[in-house]
Each structure stands twice: as structure tokens, then as C-alpha cells.
Design an enzyme around this catalytic site. Structure first.
Site, PDB file in Angstrom:
ATOM      1  N   HIS A 270       0.721  -1.416   0.078  1.00 48.76           N
ATOM      2  CA  HIS A 270       0.347  -0.259   0.178  1.00 48.76           C
ATOM      3  C   HIS A 270       1.104   1.410  -0.220  1.00 48.76           C
ATOM      4  CE1 HIS A 270      -3.616  -3.061   1.230  1.00 48.76           C
ATOM      5  NE2 HIS A 270      -3.713  -2.067   0.864  1.00 48.76           N
ATOM      6  N   GLU A 312     -16.239   1.324  -3.689  1.00 48.49           N
ATOM      7  CA  GLU A 312     -15.971  -0.423  -3.528  1.00 48.49           C
ATOM      8  C   GLU A 312     -17.166  -1.100  -3.824  1.00 48.49           C
ATOM      9  OE1 GLU A 312     -15.669  -3.949  -2.502  1.00 48.49           O
ATOM     10  OE2 GLU A 312     -13.771  -2.602  -2.809  1.00 48.49           O
ATOM     11  N   ASP A 346     -20.579  -0.200  -9.272  1.00 48.52           N
ATOM     12  CA  ASP A 346     -19.742  -0.289  -9.893  1.00 48.52           C
ATOM     13  C   ASP A 346     -18.845   0.840 -10.228  1.00 48.52           C
ATOM     14  OD1 ASP A 346     -18.587  -0.855 -13.234  1.00 48.52           O
ATOM     15  OD2 ASP A 346     -18.750  -2.778 -11.828  1.00 48.52           O
ATOM     16  N   ALA A 347     -17.920   0.801 -10.100  1.00 44.81           N
ATOM     17  CA  ALA A 347     -16.238   2.003 -10.573  1.00 44.81           C
ATOM     18  C   ALA A 347     -16.320   1.821 -12.313  1.00 44.81           C
ATOM     19  CB  ALA A 347     -15.108   1.384 -10.257  1.00 44.81           C
ATOM     20  N   ASP A 368      -6.302  -0.264  -6.878  1.00 41.75           N
ATOM     21  CA  ASP A 368      -6.344  -0.535  -5.913  1.00 41.75           C
ATOM     22  C   ASP A 368      -7.571  -1.613  -5.608  1.00 41.75           C
ATOM     23  OD1 ASP A 368      -5.565  -2.342  -3.451  1.00 41.75           O
ATOM     24  OD2 ASP A 368      -6.151  -0.950  -1.956  1.00 41.75           O
TER      25      ASP A 368
END
Length: 517
Positions: A270, A312, A346-347, A368
Site C-alpha cells: 500500500h 467499492e 460498480d466503478a 487498488d
């Protein structure tokens, strides 16, 4: 009852596709293998059924009993093979063949039975064979519709994969046995009726016993896969979430069996993903994925951050990251910070409308996400997705992307690079090293080496900016001091990933995905 049997057959197919995709990865490949092998086997089953036409009633009853047993137990056997043997590809193919042969034998045997007892043509004419075929296929297609809708909307969310398959097998046994023992009872001798009754009762006994023991079996299989220190295991609407580790030690987080957070050294991943992108303006940050809160933790360590938006898909991941003491301690309560806003969507679809909703562009975007070789993630590594990111990114903003392992999956890594450049970004490749607790970094869980202890791995990243001038790789002078990164470490991280000669692989798009080695 005919359409019930057809519905059960389709559920077995969908169950094999879903479970093999979960255990092995790459749902496109698994669906292609299961369906193509099964259709081929159905043809073989139709040919083999010719030998049973003289005793069609008994043959159909035995075929349905065998189909109920094999199909009902398929999920448990497949999961057991993966958990204890570490390999399930051959088991998938074997069950696809067996179930396909049994489904293929149903149609000619049913047709033979229906011609004996079905409709007649006009007086003096032969049996209406065309009408019999029409009735049979109508029932079969209606059953396929029922099974296809029941699996994702009823069986999977209510019963899960293992219990759902067992219940389907029991329904199949009751429907198949009832059809023969009641509708076609005149075609059976007393001995045949006794045989079919005993076989079906035996199948129901096996399936019932397995249903009672399925929870114990699942716990034992989970321990075989993840070890003895499983603390949390939950199924959301989207995936299985497992947290391992002691209550005081660092946790490991698995999503659908793939290691997403190794608590012992997740900071290496990260920090390498987030901190190079924060070298510059970073008031507004967008994180795609990152439901565990670790990327948000690193972002919030930088002074001057005004807002962090986390997109997310699965609310269950964020809920666990908020409430599980070990995970919340590891992410330092990132989701309790008032600057953090979580969007459960949903991105790809969210970004399509974000350009019109967001008044200010983001200074930093962090991707990520799981490995691009996992089918469910592929569209979020496409040229179209990166084009959507460019629309919400400030002209001087930076975009950090996890791109998979440049050592284990170099073609996948450089495909991400080519896709970013095709979308109008200039890129700077680099990597970070870490250790995983016995699980491969790639998307295929069958490559795991559970029980062999920690092993080395590398994470590949790409730092991208709009335009054609690659960004400098550095750290924010006014920012925090990462544990695993400094100027020398970043220089070494860039040297470890050398761009291959030539043009490299082509970019990946929605209609032509190119990931996978």
C-alpha cells in the site's frame, strides 16, 4: 416433472461454471470448458441411450438417479479436491463429462416413453412423432428457463453452492423417480419398480446425509485451504470473505480465496501504491477498490487531504473493515474519518456519470484492484475505463495502478502499461517486493502452495499522468515517511522493472480483453 428434470440439469451446469470460476479463476475459460465438454458429452449420452431403448422406463429411472447423485454431489467433491489435493481442473472436466452423458441420455429415453403413451395422430395414422418431440422439447426449454433463473436468484443466495447442489439433486431424484414410478409404471415389472424405489431412496439418503454434514464439511475444507486460524468467514452477495490470524496478531484477508491483505507486510504494497502518487497536489483523492481501508489509511497520512472517495462494489468488505477489530486496527479506522466517503457501486458505471457530477477534478486516483487476470476485474483494466479516469483527473493529476506481478505475469503487467498509454497516459513502471503466506500472487488459486510457509513475491505498479511525458518517481517532501520507501528504494523499484524492447503487447479493450498469460 419433465421440465423439473431439465431445470435440475441446467442448475448442475451453472453450478460447475460458478464453482470452477471461483476455485480456479478466469470465468470465461471455465465456462467455455464446462459448456463445451458437457455439450459433447450430451451427444455421447444420446448415442449410448440407444442400448436402453428396449427398457426405456428402467433406463430412464436409473439415469435420473445417477444424475441426481452425481450432480448433487459435484460441488462437494469439486471443493474437496481443491481443498485437500490443491487441483480441481480434472475434476471439473470429469463431472462435466459425466453430467453431460446423463443429461444426453434423458432425451431419447423420454422420447421413447412418450411415443408409447403419448398422443395419437388421426385414425389409422401412426403415432404423432412430431407432436411428441414438440411436447418434449417445450417442457425441456421451459425447465431450462426455470433452472437458469432459480440458480442465481434463489439457490445461490439462499442455500449457497454446496447445499444448493445437494437440494437440486434431491429434487431431481424425486421428480425423476416419480415420473417413472407413477406416469410410466405400466412399463415396469414388479422387480424393476422395487429396484428403482431402492435406488432412489439410496440416492436421497446419501444427499440428505451430505446436506446434514455440509456445514462441518465446509469448515473442514476451509481449514484445509486457509489453515487453522480462520476467524471470520462470511458470504456476501458477491463473494466469500475470510479473515485469518489471531485476535492480537496481524490479520490476513482473503476475497474469494485470493489473498488481498497480508497483515504482516501489507504496508509494503500500500505504501508503494499510494505514496508516489501523492507527490504533488492531493487535496481530492479517488480510490477505486480499496474496501479494506489500507489505501485510504496511507492517503490520510498526508497533510492537505480534504476528501477521499472510495468506490467499492461490495458493502460487506467495507463493513468488515469497519467492525472487525484486527482489520480496523490495521487500517487505523480509516472509514471513521469524516473526510472519507464510500460509494458502493460498480466503478465503471460510477465513473461514466462522475464527470458530470464532480465539480472539481481529482488530484490523485488510486486503482487498488485485484490482479487484471481475474475476469471480474478485466473491464477495470480496459482502455475505456482508463479513458473514464482521465475525464475526472485534473490535468496535473496522477494515477496509480496496481498492475500485477511483472515477474510472474510479465505479459499481463505490460498489457496494463500499453492500455494506459493507449488511453492517453504517460507511465512510469516500478515494483515492490513482499512475502505472501503460502498463496500465489496470481489469479489462479490452483497455483497455491499452502503449507510451505511464506514465499517471496513482487507487486507491479504504474504511475501515470496525462500527456506524453512520464512522471518522476518520488515522495512528497512534506508528507509522512513510509516504512518501506525512500528515494533510494524508489530508484531501485524503477530499475527492477525494465520496459521490454519493441512495441510490446497491444492494449486491452472491453470488446477485446487481452489479459492472461
Amino acid at each position: 416433472m419433465v421440465f423439473v428434470c431439465a431445470a435440475c440439469g441446467l442448475v448442475y451446469e451453472l453450478e460447475l461454471v460458478a464453482l470452477s470460476s471461483y476455485l480456479i479463476g478466469d470465468s470465461v475459460t471455465q465456462a467455455s470448458v464446462v459448456l463445451s465438454v458437457m455439450v459433447f458429452a450430451m451427444g455421447v449420452g444420446s448415442l449410448l441411450a440407444k442400448r436402453l431403448r428396449c427398457r426405456a422406463a428402467v433406463g430412464f429411472g436409473l439415469v435420473e438417479a445417477a444424475l441426481a447423485l452425481v450432480g448433487g454431489c459435484s460441488a462437494m467433491v469439486l471443493y474437496a479436491a481443491f481443498a485437500w489435493l490443491g487441483e480441481s481442473r480434472y475434476v471439473v472436466v470429469a463431472f462435466s463429462l459425466a453430467i453431460g452423458v446423463l443429461i444426453g441420455a434423458e432425451i431419447p429415453l423420454l422420447m421413447s416413453l412418450m411415443q408409447r403413451t403419448g398422443r395419437k395422430g388421426a385414425p389409422g395414422e401412426a403415432d404423432d412423432a412430431a407432436g411428441t418431440v414438440a411436447d418434449l422439447f417445450a417442457a425441456d426449454y421451459v425447465g431450462a428457463l426455470v433452472g437458469g433463473l432459480a440458480f442465481p436468484f434463489l439457490l445461490l443466495p439462499w442455500l449457497g453452492q454446496l447445499t444448493g447442489a445437494l437440494v437440486t439433486g434431491a429434487v431431481n431424484a424425486v421428480a425423476g423417480g416419480g415420473l417413472v414410478l407413477w406416469v410410466f409404471r405400466r412399463d415396469l415389472t414388479a422387480r424393476s419398480r422395487a429396484l428403482l424405489l431402492a435406488v432412489n431412496l439410496g440416492v436421497l439418503a446419501v444427499l440428505g446425509t451430505a446436506t446434514v454434514l455440509v456445514d462441518d464439511f465446509e469448515q473442514a475444507a476451509r481449514r484445509a485451504v486457509y489453515g487453522e486460524r480462520v476467524r471470520v468467514a462470511v458470504h456476501t452477495d458477491l463473494q466469500e470473505i475470510v479473515v485469518t490470524g489471531g485476535p492480537e496478531g496481524p490479520p490476513d484477508l482473503f476475497l474469494d480465496g485470493r489473498l488481498r491483505v497480508a497483515g504482516q507486510d501489507e504496508y509494503r504494497y500500500h505504501e508503494a501504491l499510494v505514496h508516489p502518487a501523492m507527490n504533488g497536489p492531493h487535496a481530492r483523492v479517488l480510490i477505486v477498490g480499496g474496501g479494506d481501508g489500507m489505501a485510504a489509511r496511507e492517503v490520510l497520512r498526508h497533510p492537505g487531504v480534504r476528501s477521499v472517495t472510495v468506490v467499492e462494489l461490495d458493502p460487506g468488505v467495507v463493513r468488515l473493515a469497519r467492525t472487525d477489530p484486527a482489520l480496523a486496527r490495521l487500517n487505523e479506522g480509516a472509514f471513521r474519518d469524516p473526510r472519507v466517503r464510500v460509494v458502493h457501486e460498480d466503478a465503471f458505471h460510477w465513473l461514466r456519470g462522475a464527470a458530470d457530477r464532480v465539480r472539481e477534478r481529482y488530484d490523485v486516483v488510486v486503482s487498488d484492484l485485484p490482479d487484471p487476470g481475474i475476469t471480474s476485474s478485466t473491464k477495470l483494466y480496459s482502455e475505456e475505463f482508463y479513458g473514464l479516469v482521465a475525464r475526472v483527473l485534473d490535468g496535473s493529476g496522477r494515477f496509480a495502478v496496481h498492475a500485477g506481478s511483472p515477474t510472474d505475469r510479465p505479459r499481463t503487467y505490460w498489457t496494463v502499461d500499453a492500455t494506459l498509454r493507449a488511453a492517453g497516459f504517460a507511465t512510469r513502471p516500478y515494483s515492490a517486493g513482499g512475502r505472501t503466506p503460502g498463496f500465489a500472487a496470481g489469479p489462479d488459486r490452483a497455483d497455491r502452495v499452502a503449507g510451505t510457509g511464506p514465499g517471496p513475491c513482487d507487486w507491479g505498479f504504474l504511475l501515470a499522468v496525462p500527456g506524453d511525458r512520464p512522471p518522476a518517481l518520488g515522495l512528497d517532501p512534506a508528507g509522512p515517511r513510509p516504512r518501506s520507501l525512500d528515494g533510494d528504494a524508489l530508484a531501485a523499484a524503477a530499475r527492477r522493472v525494465e520496459r521490454p524492447p519493441g512495441d510490446g503487447p497491444p492494449s486491452s479493450t472491453l470488446v477485446h480483453p487481452r489479459y492472461g498469460d
